[in-house]
Each structure stands twice: as C-alpha cells, then as structure tokens.
Design a protein around this motif. Structure first.
Motif, PDB file in Angstrom:
ATOM      1  N   LEU A 208      15.775 -14.180 -21.605  1.00 33.96           N
ATOM      2  CA  LEU A 208      15.081 -14.719 -20.442  1.00 33.96           C
ATOM      3  C   LEU A 208      14.250 -13.603 -19.834  1.00 33.96           C
ATOM      4  N   GLN A 209      12.969 -13.764 -19.864  1.00 37.99           N
ATOM      5  CA  GLN A 209      12.107 -12.724 -19.314  1.00 37.99           C
ATOM      6  C   GLN A 209      11.195 -13.306 -18.265  1.00 37.99           C
ATOM      7  N   ALA A 210      11.045 -12.606 -17.208  1.00 39.16           N
ATOM      8  CA  ALA A 210      10.064 -13.046 -16.221  1.00 39.16           C
ATOM      9  C   ALA A 210       8.978 -11.997 -16.187  1.00 39.16           C
ATOM     10  N   VAL A 211       7.772 -12.442 -15.961  1.00 35.95           N
ATOM     11  CA  VAL A 211       6.652 -11.511 -15.944  1.00 35.95           C
ATOM     12  C   VAL A 211       6.384 -11.114 -14.501  1.00 35.95           C
ATOM     13  N   PHE A 212       6.716  -9.904 -14.165  1.00 35.07           N
ATOM     14  CA  PHE A 212       6.417  -9.457 -12.804  1.00 35.07           C
ATOM     15  C   PHE A 212       6.404  -7.937 -12.777  1.00 35.07           C
ATOM     16  N   ASP A 213       5.715  -7.392 -11.819  1.00 33.69           N
ATOM     17  CA  ASP A 213       5.659  -5.940 -11.704  1.00 33.69           C
ATOM     18  C   ASP A 213       5.557  -5.568 -10.240  1.00 33.69           C
ATOM     19  N   PRO A 214       6.641  -5.028  -9.691  1.00 37.43           N
ATOM     20  CA  PRO A 214       6.596  -4.685  -8.263  1.00 37.43           C
ATOM     21  C   PRO A 214       5.468  -3.729  -7.911  1.00 37.43           C
ATOM     22  N   ALA A 215       5.111  -2.900  -8.860  1.00 36.61           N
ATOM     23  CA  ALA A 215       4.074  -1.908  -8.577  1.00 36.61           C
ATOM     24  C   ALA A 215       2.723  -2.545  -8.280  1.00 36.61           C
TER      25      ALA A 215
ATOM     26  N   ALA B  32       7.187 -13.099  -4.757  1.00 39.59           N
ATOM     27  CA  ALA B  32       7.663 -11.945  -3.995  1.00 39.59           C
ATOM     28  C   ALA B  32       8.864 -11.382  -4.745  1.00 39.59           C
ATOM     29  N   ILE B  33       8.943 -10.054  -4.769  1.00 38.65           N
ATOM     30  CA  ILE B  33      10.005  -9.395  -5.542  1.00 38.65           C
ATOM     31  C   ILE B  33      10.933  -8.645  -4.596  1.00 38.65           C
ATOM     32  N   PHE B  34      12.204  -8.993  -4.667  1.00 36.37           N
ATOM     33  CA  PHE B  34      13.207  -8.370  -3.802  1.00 36.37           C
ATOM     34  C   PHE B  34      14.087  -7.506  -4.690  1.00 36.37           C
TER      35      PHE B  34
ATOM     36  N   LEU C   2      23.472   0.386 -10.713  1.00 41.16           N
ATOM     37  CA  LEU C   2      22.990  -0.965 -10.974  1.00 41.16           C
ATOM     38  C   LEU C   2      21.631  -1.173 -10.344  1.00 41.16           C
ATOM     39  N   ASP C   3      21.005  -2.245 -10.815  1.00 40.79           N
ATOM     40  CA  ASP C   3      19.784  -2.612 -10.111  1.00 40.79           C
ATOM     41  C   ASP C   3      19.594  -4.106 -10.201  1.00 40.79           C
ATOM     42  N   GLY C   4      19.119  -4.645  -9.097  1.00 39.59           N
ATOM     43  CA  GLY C   4      18.980  -6.097  -8.985  1.00 39.59           C
ATOM     44  C   GLY C   4      17.571  -6.462  -8.598  1.00 39.59           C
ATOM     45  N   HIS C   5      17.078  -7.524  -9.216  1.00 41.69           N
ATOM     46  CA  HIS C   5      15.744  -8.020  -8.901  1.00 41.69           C
ATOM     47  C   HIS C   5      15.824  -9.505  -8.667  1.00 41.69           C
ATOM     48  N   PHE C   6      15.291  -9.940  -7.555  1.00 41.03           N
ATOM     49  CA  PHE C   6      15.183 -11.388  -7.338  1.00 41.03           C
ATOM     50  C   PHE C   6      13.696 -11.655  -7.191  1.00 41.03           C
ATOM     51  N   VAL C   7      13.165 -12.541  -7.984  1.00 40.51           N
ATOM     52  CA  VAL C   7      11.743 -12.851  -7.886  1.00 40.51           C
ATOM     53  C   VAL C   7      11.639 -14.296  -7.411  1.00 40.51           C
ATOM     54  N   LEU C   8      11.038 -14.469  -6.248  1.00 45.61           N
ATOM     55  CA  LEU C   8      10.950 -15.819  -5.687  1.00 45.61           C
ATOM     56  C   LEU C   8       9.499 -16.229  -5.516  1.00 45.61           C
ATOM     57  N   ALA C   9       9.242 -17.471  -5.800  1.00 45.46           N
ATOM     58  CA  ALA C   9       7.881 -17.979  -5.612  1.00 45.46           C
ATOM     59  C   ALA C   9       7.621 -18.116  -4.119  1.00 45.46           C
ATOM     60  N   THR C  10       6.390 -18.013  -3.743  1.00 44.94           N
ATOM     61  CA  THR C  10       6.060 -18.171  -2.326  1.00 44.94           C
ATOM     62  C   THR C  10       5.087 -19.325  -2.182  1.00 44.94           C
ATOM     63  N   LEU C  11       5.081 -19.882  -1.006  1.00 43.78           N
ATOM     64  CA  LEU C  11       4.216 -21.008  -0.733  1.00 43.78           C
ATOM     65  C   LEU C  11       2.781 -20.507  -0.745  1.00 43.78           C
TER      66      LEU C  11
END
Lengths: 425, 280
Positions: free
Chosen positions: A166-173, A281-283, A290-299
């Motif tokens: 499962l891969q999501a495409v995102f880059d906080p940078a 938005a990336i939290f 450890l490291d945690g990433h939550f990626v949520l769609a925004t309106l």
C-alpha cells in the motif's frame, strides 16, 4: 541464468527440505521467508496505541516487514485518509524482516482482528511482558503471541491475505505551510470541540494566530443549525510556524484525533504540513524508534463534501478565518439583533453569483424550465447519479490524483429564524 | 436587543455549568429569558413536551460580575431566546478551569449566543475558545405563553427523600410499568406505586416532613394520614430525577390530586420548578 522454475527453492538449509507440492505452481509462495519480531516492555503498549490509532482510519491493516522496520499501514474506504506507522528495528528486542535470501512478506489483515489482540491498553500495560509477532511464509496465519505475567501466554492466530504494497504518493517537503507543536498543546486545543464533530478547519489568522474552527456542512432543509466552536492558539504555542496568513484547510477531525491521541500518549511533537485547500494535509510524528504519517484529504475550495446519494450539494466558500480572528472589542458593535431582523425582510440570496450547475437537487431556485407537461418537469429533477451506483466521491483521491467534477448549487437565502416582530417595539 | 455578561468567579462558573447541565437533561430545547435581574430557563407545557413544564430562575448578580442587557423595548425590557440546551452545557463544559467566561448576544451570519471562554494554558498566551450557539429570538407576541406557571393550591406538600434513592427506585419501576402513582400525606409519608396485572410494587418513604402550608383553611378538615395521589407517566418523573446530578439544598413536592405534581427544588440560590401533569 534463466528464471527459476516455479516452486523452486533457493539456497540450502531447512527450507530445502520442504516437500514440493506436485502440480501446483505458487512462485511467490515459494520464495517468501518468515518474519519474526519481538516487542518488550513499554513498547508493547506503544504498539497497541498505534494499532488503535490506525483503527480510526481503516478496516484493513497492511503489515509489511521492511529492512528499515515494520510498517503498519491502512487506508479508509473512500481513499481520503491514509495512515502509516514505521517501527525501526531498534524498537524491537528482536527483529527479522525475513529469512535470509527470501522475499519480504506483505500481508493484509482485518483491522478488527488485529485490534482485538491489543484491545485493552490497560491490560497490555499491566500484564503483558512480551509480544511476539511472526509470520511464516508457509502458513496462512499471522501469529501474535502475548507473554503475560504469571506464565500466561495468549496466542492469536490471525488469517491474512497476500496483497500489494500500500503506497500513498505524498511528500511533506512539497508543502509550503508547516506547523509543529507538542501533541499535548494540540490535544488541549481540540478539547472544546464536540467528540462527534466530523470536520474542522485549521487556519492562520491575523498576527500569526492559529485558529481551529468546527466545520459544518449546511443543509438547507435543516432548520436546526449547529453550534460553531472556535479555538485560537498563539504563535508561542508552536515550535515551528511557517505559514501564510489566510492559509486554511478543512479536514476530518475524527481521523486526526486518531494520531493525536497516539502522539499525546507517547509525548511527541506533531507536525502538520499543508498546502492549498484540496491538496492532502500530512500529519507526522517522529522519534528515534518510530515514525507515523497520517495523510488526510482536505476540502477543496469549490467541491462540497457530500456522501449522501442525492443530497443537497452547495458551494461552500473556504471559511474566512480572518474575520473572527481579531479579539472582539468589548462593545456592542456586533450585537444589534434588531438590524438583523430588519435586514431579513429585504435579503435576497447573496450567493447567486455562483455558476449554476448542470444538475441541481436544490428545492430552491431552479433553472428556468421550459413550459411543458408535468411529466417533463419531473424528468428534469434527475439525481446526479443513477440510483444503485456508488455515491460520487467528493474528496480528491490521494492515489489517483483525479478531481471529480465539482458540483454545487447556489445557496438560497438563509432561513428566517424569527418571525417579524409586530410593529416597532 | 443587547445582552452581555461576564463570569469570573470559579465557583459561580461551576455552579452555572451545573445548572446548565441540569437544564440540558430536562429539556432538549428551552427558552432563555433575560431580564435586568434574572435569568430564566423555561419550558412551557406544549403538547410536544408531553405537558411537562419547567421554570428555572436565578438571580444574575449571584453569578455575573458584569451584566448588561437591553430588552425588546423600555416597557418590555426582556429578551426571550430559544436554544438547544445541550449546546449551552457543552459550551460551558469547556469553561471548567477557565479564567473568565463571557456570554453575549451576537449576530454572526445568524443570531447567536456567543460564549467566549478564556482558558488557562501551559504556555504564557491565553487560549480562547469561542462557541456560537445558534438561537431563535422569540417574538413579543409569544411571550404570554412563557410566563411563570401558576401553582395551584396543593392538597399535600411534602419534602422529598434523597433524590438519588428515588431515582434508582423509579428506574427499576420503569421496567415494569409505564405509569406510576405518586402519593403523599401530611404525616411525612410518600409512596411510589406501580400496578400491573401481575404485580404491584410500592416503595414507602417515611418521616419526610411537611412544610408549613400557606393556606390553613382546607388543611384542618383533612386527616393528616389521608393520601393525595396523582397518576403520572413514569418516564417524565425519571427524566426529572435524572437531571438532578447534585443533591439540592431543598426539595419539595406539591400534589394536586388527579391534576398534577409540582416539584420545587432549590440548588443553592437557583430555583427550579417542574410540573408533571396527571395522565388522563
């Protein structure tokens, strides 16, 4: 050297003695190794908390032992939220991603099943001494064994499915706006919001204040308005605040609370990376283990968030936060109800400037209909999708990057809440 | 119409919050009446409420350090607002450890009662949480329905037993019957009775004490042991009892035979009257 024949075993050792299944060809099965990891002490509770956190997002857990750690991932059914925790090898007392020379395993388990092992965090903390997770490439069971006090051992055999990664495409940078604060500060900030609140708007107000406001999708048919709650945080509460005034995003609070409660219990800092409305938005939370990433769609600015098939769709401007961010001077400038009551008699829909959609379900102003038989009029009020098909997904999908056609309708005049008072006082 | 108030005392704030929680349990929607000296939470006996009515009154100066209001007009210097009680109690819940609470009538997109809470926070900056509670301004012509209910001369007036005990008894009785008889006499005895085809259950409370009656005229004729009773809907009684999270300072009950039961509680300085009509 050509491709190895199906079912062949590489290397020597115990695996070479596995009997070959005649006539069957499971090439991937043959090359998978076993995974084994052992979590001890307080890390068991951390792992449990992470699973609780992930369970707020999706119904299936993707477990993937990688060289750089054990990754637990999930995505929600509408693909508008993705969460991932990566536990470094040092988090474990023992960590073996796979047996040497074998492929890495990937499996998908029912979240409910995995969560049931870690259901009671109190129990984990008080009685569990070790937790051993193992996956044998041969078996179809993921084994989670809890070694508890007094010699009690609880073994859970969970069935899983093979899956793709499962891969999501995102880059906080790539996000221009970043906020970072201790999770505790953010936890305190969301306390005033009702637990049932679905969405919240986060934005930067004047003077670099960070504002959180409850977001409610207005339903023109409903006469009961919801209470609006707003919390204002000062710049000093943040360790990092790199954002433009006026920047604001609206996201699902319930999903965010999942990560927030994990971060609070682990006493970590939470980082929020965001971009324009509509972009995910990336939290993130991070520490050495450890490291945690939550990626949520925004309106997004023009889309509206609607899940009911055939429900009203309206344009909703991104909540303007500046207007309320200045402290109210203690005067009655905004308090005059009388002017409101007078104004109601003369108001016309003030958002009529929105483009009329091709399909509208609003009971309010309809596009002019050609005079004709009553049956024609009925045909024109078509639902936007054929009943029976899945509802259109309004949040931009994280994975496919496609934007569904924005639909909206002009907002009719706000319902009059009070009848005209008889005469002037 | 204007209204603005501020509460800075922690004890007052907690008390106000408790009152608001109680109101939220007693009435989903209620009317808030603001007058220069008082605040009232009102539920009038409409069919929608099942005939139950409530009148809660508090003196504003016992709570607010600042209080300013300007009513509908000089002759009618009052404001009547309709709101969802839970919104107010939820907004006040955040003020548990607040420095100050401000409440004001505003008009941000729609008329609201804005509750602004100044919180203590870990960092030096003060954190402010604002709640905009949507309200409906009740027009002048409907005010007559929202006046303090007349309390008819009761047949019996008696002090109530510990409400928690009463509540647990009624809760169990609810599983057996949907209506209940509440009866009391001038000898300090109160009974809660339920009766079905199969079973009758009565709980007796003794030595409760009776307050002195205002009008002594009818009282002399009656035998003090004579019970005045009224048949009421058990759920309404339970809803009333469930709303009392804290033991009241004073609690009494007035029974008008076959007409209604009137509960009058005093929570420190806040008075609550609750009327449950008899089942027809």
């Amino acid at each position: 050297m050509g491709a190895e024949p199906a079912g062949a075993v590489r290397g020597k050792g115990p695996r070479a003695r596995r009997p070959r299944r005649a006539g069957q060809c499971w090439p991937w099965f043959g090359r998978r190794g076993s995974m084994k990891c052992l979590v001890t002490g307080s890390n068991v509770k951390v792992l449990g908390k992470a699973v609780h956190s992930l369970s707020r997002i999706g119904d299936e857990l993707y477990l993937e032992p990688l060289e750089d750690g054990l990754s637990l991932r999930t995505v929600n059914s509408s693909r508008s939220a993705y969460a991932c925790f990566l536990f470094a090898p040092l988090f474990f007392q023992q960590y073996q991603a796979t047996t040497p020379g074998q492929d890495l395993l990937r499996c998908k388990i029912l979240m409910k099943s995995f969560l049931s092992v870690f259901r009671s965090l109190v129990m984990l903390e008080k009685t569990v001494e070790k937790c051993c997770i193992s996956l044998n490439g041969q078996s179809s069971r993921l084994v989670v064994q809890l070694h508890c006090k007094f010699g009690v051992r609880k073994t859970h055999n969970l069935s899983f499915q093979d899956c793709e990664s499962l891969q999501a495409v995102f880059d906080p940078a790539l996000c221009p706006h970043v906020l970072r604060a201790p999770a505790r500060v953010l936890g305190e900030a969301v306390l005033p919001f009702p637990p049932a609140l679905a969405e919240v708007t986060l934005g930067i107000g004047r003077g670099c204040r960070v504002i959180l406001r409850s977001y409610h999708e207005e339903d023109a048919d409903s006469t009961v308005r919801a209470m609006v709650t707003e919390v204002c945080l000062g710049e000093e509460d943040f360790q990092q605040l790199q954002a433009q005034e006026g920047a604001a995003i609206t996201f699902c609070l319930k999903e965010f609370r999942g990560l927030l409660s994990f971060a609070e219990s682990a006493n970590l800092n939470l980082c929020i990376h965001f971009d324009a409305p509509g972009r995910p938005a990336i939290f993130t939370v991070k520490d050495s283990l450890l490291d945690g990433h939550f990626v949520l769609a925004t309106l997004s600015e023009t889309d509206s968030y609607s899940q009911d098939l055939g429900s009203l769709e309206r344009h909703r401007p991104v909540p303007q936060l500046q207007a309320h961010s200045t402290p109210h001077p203690d005067d009655f400038a905004n308090d005059d109800i009388d002017s409101y009551m007078i104004a109601m008699e003369t108001t016309i829909g003030n958002e009529g400037s929105r483009a009329l959609p091709s399909i509208s379900l609003s009971p309010g102003p309809q596009p002019p209909q050609s005079p004709g038989s009553p049956s024609e009029e009925e045909d024109e009020a078509e639902p936007s999708t054929v009943p029976g098909t899945p509802p259109p997904k309004k949040f931009r999908s994280l994975f496919f990057g496609s934007i569904l056609a924005p639909v909206g309708s002009p907002q009719g005049p706000s319902p009059v809440l009070a009848e005209d008072s008889e005469g002037e006082g | 119409m204007k209204f603005r108030g501020k509460i800075v005392d922690g004890a007052c704030l907690n008390h106000f919050t408790r009152i608001s929680n109680m109101i939220a349990k007693l009435a989903k929607t209620c009317t808030l009446r603001i007058s220069p000296d008082k605040l009232n939470f009102i539920l009038c006996d409409k069919l929608a409420n099942g005939g139950v009515s409530m009148w809660c009154e508090l003196e504003q100066e016992n709570f607010f350090s600042e209080f300013q209001m300007e009513g509908f007009s000089a002759e009618n210097n009052e404001i009547y607002l309709e709101l969802t009680s839970e919104n107010l109690s939820r907004a006040l819940k955040t003020a548990q450890n607040a420095r100050a609470l401000k409440i004001k009538l505003t008009n941000k997109h729609f008329p609201c009662l804005t509750v602004s809470v100044e919180l203590f926070s870990m960092s030096s900056s003060t954190r402010i949480a604002t709640h905009d509670i949507p309200i409906k301004v009740i027009p002048r012509k409907l005010w007559k329905d929202l006046q303090e209910p007349m309390v008819p001369d009761p047949d019996v007036s008696i002090y109530l037993p510990v409400l928690k005990t009463m509540k647990s008894v009624v809760e169990k009785m609810k599983n057996i019957s949907s209506h209940l008889v509440i009866e009391a006499n001038r000898d300090g005895e109160l009974n809660l009775k339920i009766e079905t085809e199969l079973v009758c259950v009565t709980t007796h409370f003794k030595d409760l004490g009776n307050p002195p009656l205002a009008s002594e005229s009818t009282s002399q004729d009656r035998n003090p042991e004579h019970m005045a009773e009224v048949h009421i809907d058990i759920r309404k009684l339970l809803q009333f009892l469930a709303g009392q999270q804290v033991n009241p300072t004073k609690a009494l009950c007035n029974i008008v035979t076959n007409k209604m039961v009137h509960f009058h509680l005093l929570h420190e300085d806040v008075s609550l009257q609750y009327f449950i009509p008899a089942l027809s």
